[in-house]
Scaffold this motif. Structure first.
Motif, PDB file in Angstrom:
ATOM      1  N   TYR A  86      33.642  48.658  37.545  1.00  0.00           N
ATOM      2  CA  TYR A  86      34.251  49.017  38.774  1.00  0.00           C
ATOM      3  C   TYR A  86      35.374  50.159  38.342  1.00  0.00           C
ATOM      4  O   TYR A  86      35.588  51.293  39.054  1.00  0.00           O
ATOM      5  N   SER A  87      36.249  49.987  37.492  1.00  0.00           N
ATOM      6  CA  SER A  87      37.236  50.843  37.318  1.00  0.00           C
ATOM      7  C   SER A  87      36.989  52.201  36.822  1.00  0.00           C
ATOM      8  O   SER A  87      37.784  53.179  36.682  1.00  0.00           O
ATOM      9  N   THR A  88      35.940  52.057  35.969  1.00  0.00           N
ATOM     10  CA  THR A  88      35.339  53.348  35.351  1.00  0.00           C
ATOM     11  C   THR A  88      34.222  53.984  35.966  1.00  0.00           C
ATOM     12  O   THR A  88      33.794  55.195  35.788  1.00  0.00           O
ATOM     13  N   ALA A 169      36.474  37.975  39.776  1.00  0.00           N
ATOM     14  CA  ALA A 169      36.371  39.648  39.598  1.00  0.00           C
ATOM     15  C   ALA A 169      35.458  40.146  40.569  1.00  0.00           C
ATOM     16  O   ALA A 169      35.680  41.385  40.849  1.00  0.00           O
ATOM     17  N   VAL A 170      34.052  39.529  40.483  1.00  0.00           N
ATOM     18  CA  VAL A 170      33.283  40.346  41.238  1.00  0.00           C
ATOM     19  C   VAL A 170      33.406  40.361  42.744  1.00  0.00           C
ATOM     20  O   VAL A 170      33.286  41.333  43.321  1.00  0.00           O
ATOM     21  N   MET A 171      34.161  39.490  43.215  1.00  0.00           N
ATOM     22  CA  MET A 171      34.457  39.246  44.506  1.00  0.00           C
ATOM     23  C   MET A 171      35.715  40.425  44.870  1.00  0.00           C
ATOM     24  O   MET A 171      35.592  41.015  45.905  1.00  0.00           O
ATOM     25  N   LEU A 172      36.635  40.370  43.886  1.00  0.00           N
ATOM     26  CA  LEU A 172      37.865  41.374  44.056  1.00  0.00           C
ATOM     27  C   LEU A 172      37.773  42.604  43.738  1.00  0.00           C
ATOM     28  O   LEU A 172      38.017  43.594  43.927  1.00  0.00           O
ATOM     29  N   ARG A 173      36.914  42.730  42.382  1.00  0.00           N
ATOM     30  CA  ARG A 173      36.366  44.163  41.973  1.00  0.00           C
ATOM     31  C   ARG A 173      37.600  44.777  41.131  1.00  0.00           C
ATOM     32  O   ARG A 173      37.388  45.402  40.203  1.00  0.00           O
ATOM     33  N   SER A 174      38.893  44.755  41.633  1.00  0.00           N
ATOM     34  CA  SER A 174      39.860  45.304  40.777  1.00  0.00           C
ATOM     35  C   SER A 174      40.298  44.605  39.732  1.00  0.00           C
ATOM     36  O   SER A 174      40.909  43.360  40.089  1.00  0.00           O
ATOM     37  N   PRO A 175      40.769  45.157  38.535  1.00  0.00           N
ATOM     38  CA  PRO A 175      41.231  44.345  37.596  1.00  0.00           C
ATOM     39  C   PRO A 175      42.542  43.789  37.707  1.00  0.00           C
ATOM     40  O   PRO A 175      42.896  42.770  37.456  1.00  0.00           O
ATOM     41  N   MET A 176      43.445  44.684  38.155  1.00  0.00           N
ATOM     42  CA  MET A 176      44.810  44.305  38.557  1.00  0.00           C
ATOM     43  C   MET A 176      45.053  43.314  39.602  1.00  0.00           C
ATOM     44  O   MET A 176      45.802  42.501  39.410  1.00  0.00           O
ATOM     45  N   LEU A 177      44.170  43.233  40.811  1.00  0.00           N
ATOM     46  CA  LEU A 177      44.134  42.259  41.702  1.00  0.00           C
ATOM     47  C   LEU A 177      43.641  40.869  41.070  1.00  0.00           C
ATOM     48  O   LEU A 177      44.478  39.840  41.362  1.00  0.00           O
ATOM     49  N   SER A 178      42.660  40.910  40.204  1.00  0.00           N
ATOM     50  CA  SER A 178      42.082  39.696  39.751  1.00  0.00           C
ATOM     51  C   SER A 178      43.014  38.917  38.791  1.00  0.00           C
ATOM     52  O   SER A 178      43.101  37.889  38.966  1.00  0.00           O
ATOM     53  N   LEU A 179      43.630  39.809  37.636  1.00  0.00           N
ATOM     54  CA  LEU A 179      44.425  39.189  37.289  1.00  0.00           C
ATOM     55  C   LEU A 179      45.685  38.828  37.789  1.00  0.00           C
ATOM     56  O   LEU A 179      46.440  38.020  37.502  1.00  0.00           O
ATOM     57  N   GLY A 180      46.204  39.500  38.731  1.00  0.00           N
ATOM     58  CA  GLY A 180      47.359  39.305  39.423  1.00  0.00           C
ATOM     59  C   GLY A 180      47.426  38.180  40.094  1.00  0.00           C
ATOM     60  O   GLY A 180      48.306  37.213  40.482  1.00  0.00           O
TER      61      GLY A 180
END
Length: 256
Positions: A86-88, A169-180
């Protein structure tokens, strides 16, 4: 695209991203090293422990003391496997190549889970044997009742942590939000909820609190947990299934 091609494609993606390899390596090092350290300290301080703690002493579980930090590396691995695309912007290319989103997600989860399971099993057995070496006369062996189940369970637990993280992560898509969300949850919030008397009954049904029971051999004195080791792992599996179903439902509805 055939299922074997999807799996081969996902394996290539994971293998080619350095960050995923580093996170798995970190999971091994942190879990084993911290487990050895805590085991050595426990051996030296065993004589000074209160009687209640000595009655509940679980040499197998002590060797898994590093799992608290090691599982965070599996969280990062699970998130990166999904959210890197998603990020790339690669997710558009991936979904164009595999239009069936269920097959796409299943292939990604299967490959990443297989890798996490292999690493998790290797880590669990290494943490056990090296931790027992540090415990010296307090050690146990794989032949003792419940010990082999706990060691195999440690590997399963690590794989399930990665799967749960992938679903989120599939639900949120964003790595920062998922890890946060996931990092504070597993490192702080879950431990607080599971150890504070007012929230303990609810906290023991959280994925990590329930799943970690599979690694315990000796129950704590006065432990009122309403499920056993396999029951706890079963609760964790339900959390994982819910996360993956939620991820799949949103993946089907949203644009890339």
């Amino acid at each position: 695209m055939a299922a074997t091609q999807v799996i081969r494609s996902e394996w290539t993606k994971i293998r080619s991203v350095a960050s995923t390899v580093w996170t798995l390596s970190l999971a091994v090092v942190v879990t084993v090293a911290l487990g050895m350290l805590i085991s050595a300290l426990t051996k030296n301080q065993f004589g000074d422990m209160p009687t209640r703690e000595r009655l509940s002493f679980d040499p197998t579980f002590v060797s898994f003391a590093g799992m608290t930090l090691g599982q965070l590396a599996l969280v990062v691995f699970g998130v990166l496997v999904v959210s890197n695309e998603y990020s790339t912007g690669m997710i558009r290319t991936s979904l164009a190549a595999v239009p069936r989103r269920g097959a796409f997600l299943a292939g990604k989860v299967a490959v990443a889970t297989g890798l996490a399971l292999v690493v998790g099993m290797a880590t669990s057995f290494a943490a056990f044997f090296l931790g027992q070496a540090m415990l010296g006369p307090l050690r146990t062996t794989l032949g003792e009742p419940g010990v082999l189940r706990a060691v195999i369970g440690g590997g399963l637990y690590m794989a399930l942590i990665a799967m749960f993280s992938m679903g989120v992560a599939v639900m949120l898509r964003s790595p920062m939000l998922s890890l946060g969300i996931l990092m504070p949850f597993f490192f702080l919030i879950s431990n607080i909820l599971g150890n504070v008397s007012a929230t303990r009954k609810a906290g023991q049904f959280l994925p990590d609190q329930a799943g970690s029971r599979i690694m315990q051999v000796v129950p704590r004195v006065g432990d009122g947990t309403p499920y056993g080791p396999w029951g706890g792992l079963g609760i964790m599996v339900l959390w994982v299934i819910a996360a993956l179903i939620g991820g799949y439902a949103l993946l089907r509805k949203r644009d890339a």
